[in-house]
Write an enzyme that holds these catalytic residues in place. Structure first.
Site, mmCIF file in Angstrom:
data_model
loop_
_atom_site.group_PDB
_atom_site.id
_atom_site.type_symbol
_atom_site.label_atom_id
_atom_site.label_comp_id
_atom_site.label_asym_id
_atom_site.label_seq_id
_atom_site.Cartn_x
_atom_site.Cartn_y
_atom_site.Cartn_z
ATOM 1 C CE LYS A 149 -0.613 -0.305 5.100
ATOM 2 N NZ LYS A 149 -1.265 -1.080 6.093
ATOM 3 N NE ARG A 206 -6.831 0.143 10.881
ATOM 4 C CZ ARG A 206 -5.331 -0.181 10.536
ATOM 5 N NH1 ARG A 206 -4.532 0.852 10.437
ATOM 6 N NH2 ARG A 206 -4.939 -1.383 10.248
ATOM 7 C CG MET A 233 8.345 23.850 1.529
ATOM 8 S SD MET A 233 7.245 24.971 0.448
ATOM 9 C CE MET A 233 6.051 25.731 1.705
ATOM 10 C CE1 TYR A 292 11.539 31.745 7.026
ATOM 11 C CE2 TYR A 292 11.530 29.384 6.890
ATOM 12 C CZ TYR A 292 11.275 30.798 6.223
ATOM 13 O OH TYR A 292 10.938 30.905 5.024
HETATM 14 C C1 PLP Z 1 -0.592 -1.757 6.833
HETATM 15 C C2 PLP Z 1 -1.123 -3.147 7.346
HETATM 16 C C3 PLP Z 1 -0.037 -4.458 7.233
HETATM 17 C C4 PLP Z 1 1.273 -4.195 7.165
HETATM 18 O O1 PLP Z 1 1.747 -3.751 8.215
HETATM 19 P P1 PLP Z 1 3.359 -3.643 8.828
HETATM 20 O O2 PLP Z 1 3.309 -2.940 10.188
HETATM 21 O O3 PLP Z 1 4.017 -2.441 7.689
HETATM 22 O O4 PLP Z 1 3.922 -4.928 8.386
HETATM 23 C C5 PLP Z 1 -0.871 -5.570 7.451
HETATM 24 N N1 PLP Z 1 -1.989 -5.564 7.841
HETATM 25 C C6 PLP Z 1 -3.108 -4.522 7.744
HETATM 26 C C7 PLP Z 1 -4.362 -4.808 8.014
HETATM 27 C C8 PLP Z 1 -2.450 -3.256 7.537
HETATM 28 O O5 PLP Z 1 -3.299 -2.194 7.562
#
Ligand code: PLP
Length: 388
Positions: free
Chosen positions: A49, A146, A327, A268
């Site tokens: 992802k 979640r 930035m 800054y």
């Molecule tokens: C992002 C995610 C993973 C991978 O998690 P890592 O900690 O990066 O290994 C696996 N399962 C779900 C449901 C996730 O959201």
């Protein structure tokens, strides 16, 4: 320009780039194999992802596929549609599930929705009774709060004999909240809950562990593991040495080296006053490039002046960020390096093999994940091929 002939494999634009990201695909493949070994008899997926954690879903996807991954997880359908081209016969799970109107994408690209609520379940049942059988996965919440069906909803579904024959889940999964802390009692609690869920869906594969969960041992592996961060070299478990190979190296060009006198201030807000005559190197990376403002050497709210921020790595040494990150630019204090060791045009490593991404992240009050996925659009990317 002799550099071009000395390092022929590097494209010219990469050599000239003000910011560059080197992705070691050999290390990525090795890390996947390492996770597969640690997963024992469970199959090992690859979580890709967020553009493969910022590394590029195309190159990372091809590498992981060639290493042997045949199960992939993405967050949203568009990521799955992109990945499909590089992983032709793989199973691609979409973690965010589906919503009304999105169903066709799953059929068109042969994606597996990870169904996360009763509404999604109803939507999917309608879709498969209309269009025919298509695999799905079920997310059951065991304490994260979640996404996912509640345990009660999951048990009802498991016992529901009236569900259509065309509804065919191929995987039941849940996600651990505290796996990065092996001593947390939450891990056992979620494991016990998930065992009940997994038993209720007998005959359907089950999956509980992301990177950190894999390190909790074989009880947590079930049929399929889902590593993400560990593949990309990040730290999965708190407080233990990270065994993974670094994959990403982020570098920025030094634009200018300047001398500044004791008593002068830097950046800054003038939050850093130099205690002695100093040499400063100005790097072409800032918070627009994911080099977070909270990595500043001083003067960021919640961090008192003169408490150190992050460091970069140049000319064989670590050098601290001086004053606030801006930035597009960051100032590093290179006073401790020999005269002439840093020149305009040199590259400083923001993170990579010499400057672990998680250490940099900690200096900014965050985690390696956030640094990797937040790199921004200005890096030239270069991929070191997998040698295996
Ligand atoms: C992002 C995610 C993973 C991978 O998690 P890592 O900690 O990066 O290994 C696996 N399962 C779900 C449901 C996730 O959201």
């Amino acid at each position: 320009m002799t550099a071009l002939t000395e390092i022929p494999e590097l494209p010219e634009d990469f050599l000239n780039a003000p910011l560059r990201l080197t992705v070691d695909l050999g290390a990525l493949a090795d890390n996947w194999r390492d996770m597969a070994r640690r997963s024992g008899s469970a199959r090992t997926a690859a979580v890709v992802k967020a553009d493969a954690y910022g590394m590029g879903i195309e190159d990372a996807g091809i590498t992981l596929y060639e290493a042997g991954a045949r199960d992939f997880f993405v967050a949203v359908p568009s990521e799955g549609a992109t990945l499909r081209a590089y992983a032709p016969d793989a199973r691609i799970f979409v973690l965010s599930g589906l919503w009304p109107g999105a169903e066709q994408t799953f059929f068109d690209n042969d994606l597996v929705p990870v169904i996360a609520s009763e509404e999604q379940l109803a939507l999917w049942m309608a879709a498969v009774s209309e269009r025919g059988d298509h695999p799905c996965a079920l997310h059951v919440d065991t304490g994260f709060n979640r996404l996912g069906l509640s345990m009660k909803e999951a048990f009802e579904l498991a016992g529901d004999v009236s569900r259509p024959a065309s509804f065919s889940p191929v995987l039941v999964l849940s996600h651990l909240a505290c796996a990065d802390d092996p001593s947390s009692p939450m891990n056992r609690r979620q494991l016990e809950s998930f065992r009940e869920v997994s038993a209720a869906f007998e005959g359907i594969e089950s999956s509980l562990s992301a990177s950190a969960g894999i390190f909790l041992g074989s009880d947590y592996h079930f049929d399929l593991t889902r590593p993400g961060i560990a593949l990309y070299g990040g730290e999965a478990v708190n407080g233990v040495a990270n065994p993974m190979r670094p994959v990403a190296k982020a570098e920025a060009r030094i634009l200018q080296v300047r001398e500044a006198a004791a008593g002068e201030t830097v950046s800054y807000g003038g939050t850093l006053t130099l205690a002695h005559d100093s040499r400063l190197a100005i790097a072409s990376a800032g918070y627009a490039d994911g080099y977070l403002r909270s990595l500043s050497g001083s003067g960021v709210p919640l961090r008192q002046t003169n408490i150190p921020g992050a460091s970069g790595f140049i000319a064989g040494k670590r050098v601290p960020v001086a004053g606030r990150v801006t930035m597009d630019l960051t100032i590093f204090d290179v006073t401790d390096l020999p005269d002439g060791a840093v020149r305009a045009g040199d590259y400083i490593e923001l993170f990579g093999p010499n400057m672990p991404v998680d250490e940099v992240a900690r200096a900014g009050g965050t985690i390696g994940y956030e640094m990797l996925v937040g790199l921004g659009l200005r890096y030239e990317r270069h991929y070191l091929e997998d040698e295996n």
